[in-house]
Design an enzyme around this catalytic site. Structure first.
Site, PDB file in Angstrom:
ATOM      1  N   ASP A   1     108.551 -86.931  18.611  1.00  0.00           N
ATOM      2  CA  ASP A   1     108.254 -87.400  19.759  1.00  0.00           C
ATOM      3  C   ASP A   1     109.259 -87.586  20.791  1.00  0.00           C
ATOM      4  OD1 ASP A   1     106.000 -88.624  21.443  1.00  0.00           O
ATOM      5  OD2 ASP A   1     107.219 -90.327  21.386  1.00  0.00           O
TER       6      ASP A   1
ATOM      7  N   GLU B   1     104.903 -82.537  16.328  1.00  0.00           N
ATOM      8  CA  GLU B   1     106.152 -83.417  16.527  1.00  0.00           C
ATOM      9  C   GLU B   1     106.922 -83.482  15.414  1.00  0.00           C
ATOM     10  OE1 GLU B   1     104.073 -86.438  20.093  1.00  0.00           O
ATOM     11  OE2 GLU B   1     104.141 -87.098  17.800  1.00  0.00           O
TER      12      GLU B   1
END
EC number: 3.1.26.3
Length: 227
Positions: A49, A121
């Site tokens: 992320d 992610e």
């Protein structure tokens, strides 16, 4: 661990070959299948992320050197939100490579937006750990290239314009509803309806939910302009 051929097939779709395939295996492992001796992708998701955020922050800054923070933030958010990650995951059929426990498998986990976004992610983080920031950056820019271009083209997009139209008339913000979904899991087509509090509405479909929302808003604006 996934058979080597399945990891290799996913690497082909991803466009990146891992020096350490165990990193990829970890990135594809959901917590429903983890154990004390076999970890899951949650920590990688956390890292990925942040890597994605840095790459996208650079991308939106480079695309518009004169834009102020207030206009950059919505573009950035559109690129890093979970829905965008899930859309990219579907494009490379990440769901087929995910390692899930029986409960998540039976619940349709391979198609769930949250799981796909998290795994995407985690894969970004795995590439970062395997090949460094340059490799992760190249991967993200390649997979997100169309989205970056679309966000810049829609800097003041149809959804924003429609919301401003409604607010100027003292109306509540438009609502967007997914009314249908068709096609295979790895390449779905979304149909979305946008509705104003006064009842006017329009529908549109596209391969990404955000694109369908944009087109529906655009169609409704055109409809309102003709009244």
């Amino acid at each position: 661990m996934k058979p080597a051929r399945e990891l290799t097939a996913f690497m082909d779709r991803l466009g990146y070959v891992f020096e350490d395939p165990a990193l990829l295996a970890r990135a594809l492992t959901h917590s429903s299948l983890s154990s004390p001796t076999r970890g899951d992708n949650q920590r990688l998701e956390f890292l990925g992320d942040r890597v994605l955020g840095l790459v996208m922050a650079e991308a939106v800054l480079a695309a518009d050197t004169d834009a102020k923070e207030g206009t950059l933030a919505p573009r950035f958010n559109a690129l890093v939100r979970k829905e965008a990650c899930a859309d990219v995951a579907r494009q490379i059929d990440l769901g087929a490579a995910m390692r899930l426990g029986k409960s998540e498998m039976s619940a349709g986990g391979r198609r769930r937006m949250a799981l796909l976004g998290d795994a995407m992610e985690a894969v970004i983080a795995a590439v970062y750990l395997d090949g460094g920031f340059a490799s992760a950056r190249d991967l993200v820019l390649r997979l997100w290239s169309e989205r970056v271009q679309s966000v810049e083209e829609d800097a003041r997009d149809a959804k924003t314009a429609l919301q401003e139209w409604a607010q100027a008339r003292g109306m509540a913000p438009p609502t967007y509803t997914e009314v249908a979904r068709s096609g295979p899991d790895h390449a779905p087509v979304f149909r979305v309806r946008v509705t104003l509090s006064s009842g006017e509405n329009a529908e549109a479909q596209a391969k990404a939910k955000r694109q369908a929302e944009q087109q529906a808003a655009k169609d409704l604006l055109a409809q309102l302009a003709g009244e």
